[in-house]
Design an enzyme around this catalytic site. Structure first.
Site, PDB file in Angstrom:
ATOM      1  CB  CYS A   1      -3.572  34.653  11.734  1.00  0.00           C
ATOM      2  SG  CYS A   1      -3.764  35.870  10.592  1.00  0.00           S
TER       3      CYS A   1
ATOM      4  CD  GLU B   1      -2.712  -1.101   2.736  1.00  0.00           C
ATOM      5  OE1 GLU B   1      -2.227  -0.278   3.653  1.00  0.00           O
ATOM      6  OE2 GLU B   1      -3.575  -1.940   3.096  1.00  0.00           O
ATOM      7  N   PRO B   2       1.753   1.485  -1.074  1.00  0.00           N
ATOM      8  CG  PRO B   2       3.041   1.408  -3.210  1.00  0.00           C
ATOM      9  CD  PRO B   2       1.950   0.642  -2.244  1.00  0.00           C
TER      10      PRO B   2
ATOM     11  NE  ARG C   1       4.596  15.184   5.028  1.00  0.00           N
ATOM     12  CZ  ARG C   1       5.830  15.193   5.518  1.00  0.00           C
ATOM     13  NH1 ARG C   1       6.649  15.908   4.906  1.00  0.00           N
ATOM     14  NH2 ARG C   1       6.044  14.040   6.279  1.00  0.00           N
TER      15      ARG C   1
ATOM     16  CE1 TYR D   1      -0.553  10.609   3.401  1.00  0.00           C
ATOM     17  CE2 TYR D   1       1.787  10.300   2.907  1.00  0.00           C
ATOM     18  CZ  TYR D   1       0.350   9.742   3.320  1.00  0.00           C
ATOM     19  OH  TYR D   1       0.303   8.415   3.159  1.00  0.00           O
TER      20      TYR D   1
ATOM     21  CE1 TYR E   1       1.923  14.298  10.501  1.00  0.00           C
ATOM     22  CE2 TYR E   1       2.362  15.297   8.492  1.00  0.00           C
ATOM     23  CZ  TYR E   1       1.543  14.368   9.241  1.00  0.00           C
ATOM     24  OH  TYR E   1       0.353  14.100   8.945  1.00  0.00           O
TER      25      TYR E   1
HETATM   26  N1  LLP Z   1      -1.610   2.050   4.315  1.00  0.00           N
HETATM   27  C1  LLP Z   1      -2.228   2.529   5.504  1.00  0.00           C
HETATM   28  C2  LLP Z   1      -3.215   1.712   6.275  1.00  0.00           C
HETATM   29  C3  LLP Z   1      -1.846   3.914   5.914  1.00  0.00           C
HETATM   30  O1  LLP Z   1      -2.501   4.317   6.968  1.00  0.00           O
HETATM   31  C4  LLP Z   1      -0.981   4.626   4.901  1.00  0.00           C
HETATM   32  C5  LLP Z   1      -0.466   6.023   5.550  1.00  0.00           C
HETATM   33  C6  LLP Z   1      -0.356   4.105   3.872  1.00  0.00           C
HETATM   34  C7  LLP Z   1      -0.819   2.777   3.594  1.00  0.00           C
HETATM   35  C8  LLP Z   1       0.526   4.669   3.202  1.00  0.00           C
HETATM   36  O2  LLP Z   1       1.771   5.042   3.715  1.00  0.00           O
HETATM   37  P1  LLP Z   1       2.997   5.944   2.870  1.00  0.00           P
HETATM   38  O3  LLP Z   1       3.514   4.653   1.714  1.00  0.00           O
HETATM   39  O4  LLP Z   1       2.354   7.168   2.068  1.00  0.00           O
HETATM   40  O5  LLP Z   1       3.995   6.111   3.975  1.00  0.00           O
HETATM   41  N2  LLP Z   1       0.423  12.743   6.556  1.00  0.00           N
HETATM   42  C9  LLP Z   1       1.769  12.088   6.963  1.00  0.00           C
HETATM   43  C10 LLP Z   1       1.534  10.630   6.689  1.00  0.00           C
HETATM   44  C11 LLP Z   1       0.622   9.826   7.154  1.00  0.00           C
HETATM   45  C12 LLP Z   1       0.468   8.382   6.659  1.00  0.00           C
HETATM   46  C13 LLP Z   1      -0.964   7.910   7.179  1.00  0.00           C
HETATM   47  N3  LLP Z   1      -1.284   6.427   6.783  1.00  0.00           N
HETATM   48  C14 LLP Z   1       2.717  12.764   6.443  1.00  0.00           C
HETATM   49  O6  LLP Z   1       2.571  13.754   5.616  1.00  0.00           O
HETATM   50  O7  LLP Z   1       3.949  12.506   6.481  1.00  0.00           O
END
Ligand code: LLP
Length: 409
Positions: free
Chosen positions: A341, A271-272, A310, A370, A314
């Site tokens: 603001c 799930e990338p 972001r 994101y 974070y």
């Molecule tokens: N699968 C599930 C169940 C997830 O919750 C997520 C991300 C992914 C896959 C994908 O993860 P990735 O490959 O993109 O790392 N907003 C945060 C990241 C939150 C990710 C939430 N879940 C940021 O901007 O760093």
């Protein structure tokens, strides 16, 4: 190779000058490279070729319909976390039998929608959710194929706000609880456990936490002697936001997963999100004002934290590069900030930055994941446009939200 690069002093996306794009389109806007997304997908698929996985793009990283369509055409499925994302993935032409649904708080309506659309897997995240789905199955008189998301209690060694695989995190079911749930599985006559899933966090830069997770999964599956159709290993592959970020060794990880798959003889799902789109987007913004503070210059952009969250959420550092690079340095320290603001409406700080002026354009880099999907209407600001470039052509793939509509909503 990046498709955002300088030709002389001018920043280009593929074959188009970003300064020209910024003159034709009101800033701020997200700008994506089609070639970059396609390359990211094929690199990932190539890396995992020996595993032949189903790659379900985590739609939350970027929910733009054109981007979902593009990834769908390349062969991707989708990982969704709401009814909205589910419908959007289907609207983008992604076959429901390539869609997996995660999330700790799925509602009855969302679950019924998923069942009605016959998606590949609902990844259950609690015993209560299992009961609810079982009841839905009973009502419809069907057996529902589900996955169980486990919480392996593994530290992904990433930012604590994007870590999801520790027992302290709300996600998934602990191994201990899954063992006791599984003892009573016969009571759940309308559920069929076809998969186990994990997702331990995001922006992961080492294969060690993944290795630990695979070992835990193997132990659970062997202990329970479950025969599964799929193992969903989640996403989380990190990208280089800064030069110091070492990329994760996906080749190594692929080897581990290959051996894992051979032992279990099941299909693998990934799930990338970020790794497919993160480096394929920038946020183009204009310098509205330059204000001299006591210790630094504030470079005030027309993009704010509502457009790109972001850094505020974070403390993420995203390099900011000039669209037109000049050579002379600006004296003193500078900080890029936005107009909202809130003191956290700020981006990156620099010592010695190339000379920039009010009215110049800059690009906040690596904002394809994101970025837009996390943006909001805070301060009653319309959502900004999204533009996709392919070679020497550009297309507005989401118009800037209409301010009057926003006001009257
Ligand atoms: N699968 C599930 C169940 C997830 O919750 C997520 C991300 C992914 C896959 C994908 O993860 P990735 O490959 O993109 O790392 N907003 C945060 C990241 C939150 C990710 C939430 N879940 C940021 O901007 O760093």
């Amino acid at each position: 190779m990046s498709h955002f690069k300088y030709s002389g002093p001018k920043l280009f996306v593929e074959d188009l000058s970003i300064a020209n794009l910024a003159k034709k389109n009101k800033t701020p806007f997200y700008l994506y490279s089609e070639k970059q997304i396609k390359e990211n997908y094929s690199n990932l698929a190539q890396n995992f070729k020996s595993i032949n996985p189903l790659i379900c793009f985590a739609a939350k990283a970027n929910t733009n319909l054109s981007i979902l369509k593009m990834l769908g055409k390349l062969g991707a499925g989708a990982d969704v976390v709401s009814g909205g994302e589910l419908l959007k993935a289907i609207k983008a032409g992604i076959n429901p039998n390539k869609i997996v649904f995660s999330g700790v708080g799925k509602t009855e309506d969302e679950l019924k929608l998923a069942v009605k659309k016959k998606i590949l897997l609902i990844n259950i995240e609690s015993e209560s959710e299992a009961k609810l789905i079982n009841n839905i199955g009973k009502k419809f008189n069907i057996k529902i194929s589900v996955g169980f998301r486990l919480n392996p209690d593994v530290d992904a060694k990433t930012h604590k706000k994007i870590s999801t695989g520790k027992s302290d995190n709300k996600f998934g079911v602990s191994i201990k609880n899954f063992y006791s749930f599984y003892k009573n599985i016969k009571q759940f006559k309308n559920l069929k456990i076809d998969a186990l899933s994990v997702h331990i966090g995001s922006q992961i830069l080492s294969d060690t936490p993944y290795k630990k997770t695979l070992n835990i999964l193997l132990r659970v599956i062997n202990n329970l002697k479950i025969k599964l159709k799929y193992i969903d290993l989640g996403g989380g592959f990190g990208i280089s936001y800064e030069k110091k970020d070492k990329k994760i060794n996906l080749k190594n990880y692929a080897k581990l997963v290959y051996n894992f798959k051979k032992k279990l003889n099941c299909n693998i799902i990934f799930e990338p999100g970020r790794s497919l789109v993160g480096n394929a987007g920038i946020l183009v913004s204009k310098i509205q004002y330059i204000k001299k503070g006591e210790n630094k210059y504030f470079i005030i952009l027309d993009a704010g934290m509502n457009d790109f969250m972001r850094p505020a959420l974070y403390d993420a550092r995203h390099e900011i590069i000039p669209v037109n690079k000049l050579t002379k340095n600006l004296s003193g320290n500078i900080e890029f900030v936005g107009p909202i603001c809130e003191s956290t409406c700020k981006f990156t700080k620099y010592k010695n930055y190339p000379k920039i002026n009010e009215g110049d354009f800059i690009a906040i880099t690596n904002t394809g994941a994101y970025g837009s999907s996390l943006s909001s209407n805070y301060n009653t600001r319309p959502l900004i446009a999204e533009i996709l470039v392919s070679k020497n052509k550009f297309k507005v793939i989401r118009k800037k939200q209409d301010l009057l509509k926003l006001i009257n909503a």
